[in-house]
Motif scaffolding. Structure first.
Motif, PDB file in Angstrom:
ATOM      1  N   LEU A   1       0.845  -1.177   0.000  1.00 16.06           N
ATOM      2  CA  LEU A   1       0.000   0.000   0.000  1.00 16.06           C
ATOM      3  C   LEU A   1       0.887   1.234   0.000  1.00 16.06           C
ATOM      4  O   LEU A   1       1.835   1.318   0.761  1.00 16.06           O
ATOM      5  N   GLN A   2       0.556   2.173  -0.868  1.00 16.17           N
ATOM      6  CA  GLN A   2       1.330   3.403  -0.908  1.00 16.17           C
ATOM      7  C   GLN A   2       0.944   4.287   0.269  1.00 16.17           C
ATOM      8  O   GLN A   2      -0.224   4.382   0.602  1.00 16.17           O
ATOM      9  N   LYS A   3       1.936   4.878   0.829  1.00 14.31           N
ATOM     10  CA  LYS A   3       1.633   5.812   1.917  1.00 14.31           C
ATOM     11  C   LYS A   3       1.200   7.123   1.277  1.00 14.31           C
ATOM     12  O   LYS A   3       1.937   7.725   0.517  1.00 14.31           O
ATOM     13  N   GLU A   4      -0.012   7.521   1.558  1.00 17.91           N
ATOM     14  CA  GLU A   4      -0.507   8.749   0.954  1.00 17.91           C
ATOM     15  C   GLU A   4      -0.987   9.700   2.030  1.00 17.91           C
ATOM     16  O   GLU A   4      -1.505   9.260   3.056  1.00 17.91           O
ATOM     17  N   PRO A   5      -0.816  10.997   1.793  1.00 19.96           N
ATOM     18  CA  PRO A   5      -1.226  11.961   2.817  1.00 19.96           C
ATOM     19  C   PRO A   5      -2.728  11.919   3.102  1.00 19.96           C
ATOM     20  O   PRO A   5      -3.145  12.156   4.222  1.00 19.96           O
TER      21      PRO A   5
ATOM     22  N   GLY B   1       4.268  17.024  -1.714  1.00 20.14           N
ATOM     23  CA  GLY B   1       3.345  18.086  -2.068  1.00 20.14           C
ATOM     24  C   GLY B   1       3.477  19.256  -1.124  1.00 20.14           C
ATOM     25  O   GLY B   1       2.678  19.423  -0.211  1.00 20.14           O
ATOM     26  N   VAL B   2       4.529  20.032  -1.302  1.00 22.00           N
ATOM     27  CA  VAL B   2       4.670  21.284  -0.551  1.00 22.00           C
ATOM     28  C   VAL B   2       5.108  22.351  -1.541  1.00 22.00           C
ATOM     29  O   VAL B   2       5.726  22.041  -2.548  1.00 22.00           O
ATOM     30  N   PRO B   3       4.767  23.614  -1.254  1.00 20.59           N
ATOM     31  CA  PRO B   3       5.251  24.682  -2.124  1.00 20.59           C
ATOM     32  C   PRO B   3       6.785  24.731  -2.098  1.00 20.59           C
ATOM     33  O   PRO B   3       7.398  24.287  -1.130  1.00 20.59           O
ATOM     34  N   PHE B   4       7.382  25.265  -3.147  1.00 21.13           N
ATOM     35  CA  PHE B   4       8.846  25.326  -3.221  1.00 21.13           C
ATOM     36  C   PHE B   4       9.443  26.023  -2.000  1.00 21.13           C
ATOM     37  O   PHE B   4      10.499  25.630  -1.515  1.00 21.13           O
ATOM     38  N   GLN B   5       8.726  27.051  -1.523  1.00 24.68           N
ATOM     39  CA  GLN B   5       9.267  27.801  -0.392  1.00 24.68           C
ATOM     40  C   GLN B   5       9.373  26.938   0.865  1.00 24.68           C
ATOM     41  O   GLN B   5      10.180  27.213   1.742  1.00 24.68           O
TER      42      GLN B   5
ATOM     43  N   GLN C   1      11.188  11.856   9.505  1.00 17.29           N
ATOM     44  CA  GLN C   1      10.161  11.236   8.681  1.00 17.29           C
ATOM     45  C   GLN C   1       8.771  11.323   9.306  1.00 17.29           C
ATOM     46  O   GLN C   1       7.789  11.593   8.614  1.00 17.29           O
ATOM     47  N   THR C   2       8.706  11.112  10.608  1.00 17.17           N
ATOM     48  CA  THR C   2       7.396  11.171  11.268  1.00 17.17           C
ATOM     49  C   THR C   2       6.823  12.579  11.182  1.00 17.17           C
ATOM     50  O   THR C   2       5.628  12.760  10.965  1.00 17.17           O
ATOM     51  N   ASP C   3       7.708  13.582  11.328  1.00 21.74           N
ATOM     52  CA  ASP C   3       7.243  14.963  11.229  1.00 21.74           C
ATOM     53  C   ASP C   3       6.768  15.279   9.820  1.00 21.74           C
ATOM     54  O   ASP C   3       5.776  15.989   9.632  1.00 21.74           O
ATOM     55  N   GLN C   4       7.479  14.724   8.843  1.00 23.74           N
ATOM     56  CA  GLN C   4       7.068  14.933   7.453  1.00 23.74           C
ATOM     57  C   GLN C   4       5.665  14.389   7.220  1.00 23.74           C
ATOM     58  O   GLN C   4       4.824  15.068   6.642  1.00 23.74           O
ATOM     59  N   ASP C   5       5.444  13.166   7.699  1.00 22.70           N
ATOM     60  CA  ASP C   5       4.129  12.554   7.520  1.00 22.70           C
ATOM     61  C   ASP C   5       3.042  13.381   8.180  1.00 22.70           C
ATOM     62  O   ASP C   5       1.966  13.579   7.634  1.00 22.70           O
ATOM     63  N   LYS C   6       3.359  13.860   9.390  1.00 29.01           N
ATOM     64  CA  LYS C   6       2.378  14.636  10.131  1.00 29.01           C
ATOM     65  C   LYS C   6       2.093  15.951   9.410  1.00 29.01           C
ATOM     66  O   LYS C   6       0.961  16.365   9.253  1.00 29.01           O
TER      67      LYS C   6
ATOM     68  N   MET D   1      -4.427  18.825   6.323  1.00 30.75           N
ATOM     69  CA  MET D   1      -5.061  19.424   5.157  1.00 30.75           C
ATOM     70  C   MET D   1      -5.462  20.880   5.375  1.00 30.75           C
ATOM     71  O   MET D   1      -5.803  21.583   4.430  1.00 30.75           O
ATOM     72  N   ASN D   2      -5.442  21.326   6.638  1.00 28.75           N
ATOM     73  CA  ASN D   2      -5.843  22.711   6.867  1.00 28.75           C
ATOM     74  C   ASN D   2      -4.665  23.672   6.793  1.00 28.75           C
ATOM     75  O   ASN D   2      -4.841  24.882   6.832  1.00 28.75           O
TER      76      ASN D   2
END
Lengths: 239, 246
Positions: free
Chosen positions: A36-40, A130-134, A144-149, A154-155
């Protein structure tokens, strides 16, 4: 009268057969599984009668969350013998990131993004981004855990690739920069499958309003990537 | 765990080799395997996603005379929309199905003959995605089915041949010949085939648009396109709702 001797039987059960069965099952699952792909965000794709399968290699898939946030995931060539492994997922992701950041820096000279080797290495391991370039620098230096969080929130306005109605390809928006970088990554198989429409897959939730998905379709149209596929699930009888 | 048992019962001749039976206890091995199986079962996706391939028209401006205008008699415009409540959640009917609605009109929209601010000749109709009830088509599928009857009849005949493997005993060749012939029929310009223009309102759910595209596959319609909704379409829908309610 003599005592009746109760024979003591050994309670050992022969587990060999059981073990055989489990090993067989295990082999089956190991060989057939795709993880399963990990998806946000978890999206429920709509169903269709189409029987064309999603390719696992040479694919850029665009995930649209119900809130309208856009994420990308890139898969390169699966066969390591093709082009000496230069087209495999990780080198291709590095190439795409370098290209996209260079393009962004060219267009926005005042807000340059500077990534280190290590950041590029971290990026090549990400399945979905999926983050803006900035926010790239900040995001790639998180654990990694912080990235996932971070990416699942979504807000947060700083999550998702920014996308707008831009039609001017001289001044592409961030989504357009990414898609062009993917297209010109140097992986010819990826490029040709994108041309054929198999290499771009749009994935969105059933209930997502069309106005949100339309943004993505419109941008692809502007990029002249008119052919693409839409991810669906298999239709069940009652539909 | 592994046990070596001596199985002599003291009756054997001296000097004969002792027979050993070897038992290895496999229980921990089975335990571990079961754990691994559970892990793989939970982490795998058995069903791969399907894809619908579509081609959108180019965004470049096309001169009016170059435009390949659909013949009026063949054109049918579908406008898909989804009913939502005040919070934007998709409304569901009594059976729990999402309320996806299709408005459709054949040929050109008719804006003539305005009486009291209402369009007397409004040719828009409303249908739902209902799918099949056994062999009978319902809802929008029936309308599309009827429009593409000639093609579907031919393909049905072809399907019978395909099932009986009349093209080739090899199932692969049989499939490919069937596919090629079906494509030929779908694109046969001597038959009356509809041209479907699919539009979606901003609140239409993704599911409803895919549903409309799926109807094209089901009804073997080869000519369809996705277009943007325009002013005229909204006027027609508003007028329809004004007259008939939602």
């Amino acid at each position: 009268m003599g005592k009746v001797k109760i024979k003591r039987k050994s309670t050992l059960i022969d587990m060999t057969a059981m073990s055989d069965v489990t090993v067989l099952l295990l082999t089956f699952f190991m060989l057939t599984s795709t993880f399963l792909q990990k998806e946000p965000v978890t999206v429920m794709t709509p169903s269709s009668v189409s029987e064309i399968k999603v390719p696992t290699a040479n694919l850029a898939s665009i995930l649209v969350s119900p809130e309208g946030k856009v994420f990308l995931s890139i898969a390169g060539e699966a066969d390591p013998t093709v082009a000496d492994g230069e087209w495999a997922t990780e080198p291709i992701r590095k190439e795409i990131l370098t290209k996209a950041v260079a393009e962004y820096n060219r267009i926005h000279p005042s807000k340059k993004v500077n990534l280190t080797e290590k950041d590029v290495e971290v990026f090549s391991k990400l399945t979905t981004f999926g983050v803006p370039f900035q926010n790239l620098e900040k995001f790639l230096r998180m654990s990694q855990t912080d990235q996932d969080k971070f990416i699942s929130d979504m807000n947060n306005a700083g999550v998702g690739i920014p996308i707008d109605d831009n039609k001017d390809l001289e001044k592409p928006n961030e989504f357009q920069i990414w898609m062009r970088a993917i297209y010109s990554s140097g992986n010819e198989n990826l490029q040709s499958s994108m041309k054929k429409g198999e290499g771009i897959a749009v994935k969105a939730d059933k209930g997502t309003p069309y106005s949100i998905v339309h943004h993505v379709l419109d941008n692809l149209q502007t990029l002249k990537m008119n052919r693409f596929s839409l991810m669906t699930a298999l239709k069940t009888e009652q539909d | 765990m592994a046990q070596i048992e001596q199985s002599d019962k003291g009756k054997k001749k001296k000097g004969a080799q002792k027979k050993m039976s070897i038992h290895v206890d496999f229980t921990p091995m089975v335990d571990m395997n079961m754990l691994l199986i559970t892990f793989f079962m939970l982490c795998t996706t058995m069903i791969k996603s399907q894809t619908l391939q579509i081609t959108l028209p180019t965004n470049e401006k096309i001169e009016q005379q170059d435009m390949n205008k659909a013949k009026e008699s063949e054109a049918i415009t579908l406008i898909v929309t989804t009913e939502r409540d005040a919070e934007g959640n998709v409304k569901r009917d009594d059976e729990g199905r999402p309320m996806n609605v299709v408005y459709y009109y054949e040929g050109q929209p008719d804006l003539t003959n305005v009486v009291d601010g209402k369009l007397a000749n409004n040719n828009i109709h409303k249908e739902a995605f209902l799918g099949n009830d056994g062999a009978v088509q319902r809802g929008i599928r029936k309308i599309l089915h009827d429009r593409n009857k000639q093609v579907l009849e031919k393909i049905d005949k072809l399907k019978v041949q395909w099932r009986n493997k009349e093209f080739s005993p090899k199932s692969e060749t049989n499939d490919s010949i069937y596919q090629a012939k079906a494509k030929e029929i779908r694109n046969d310009s001597t038959l009356t085939r509809p041209v479907v223009i699919i539009k979606a309102t901003p609140e239409a759910s993704w599911e409803s648009l895919i549903g409309a595209l799926d109807e094209m596959q089901i009804n073997q319609i080869s000519r369809y396109q996705i277009d943007n909704i325009n002013q005229v379409d909204s006027v027609l829908i508003l007028d329809y709702i004004g007259k008939n309610g939602k």
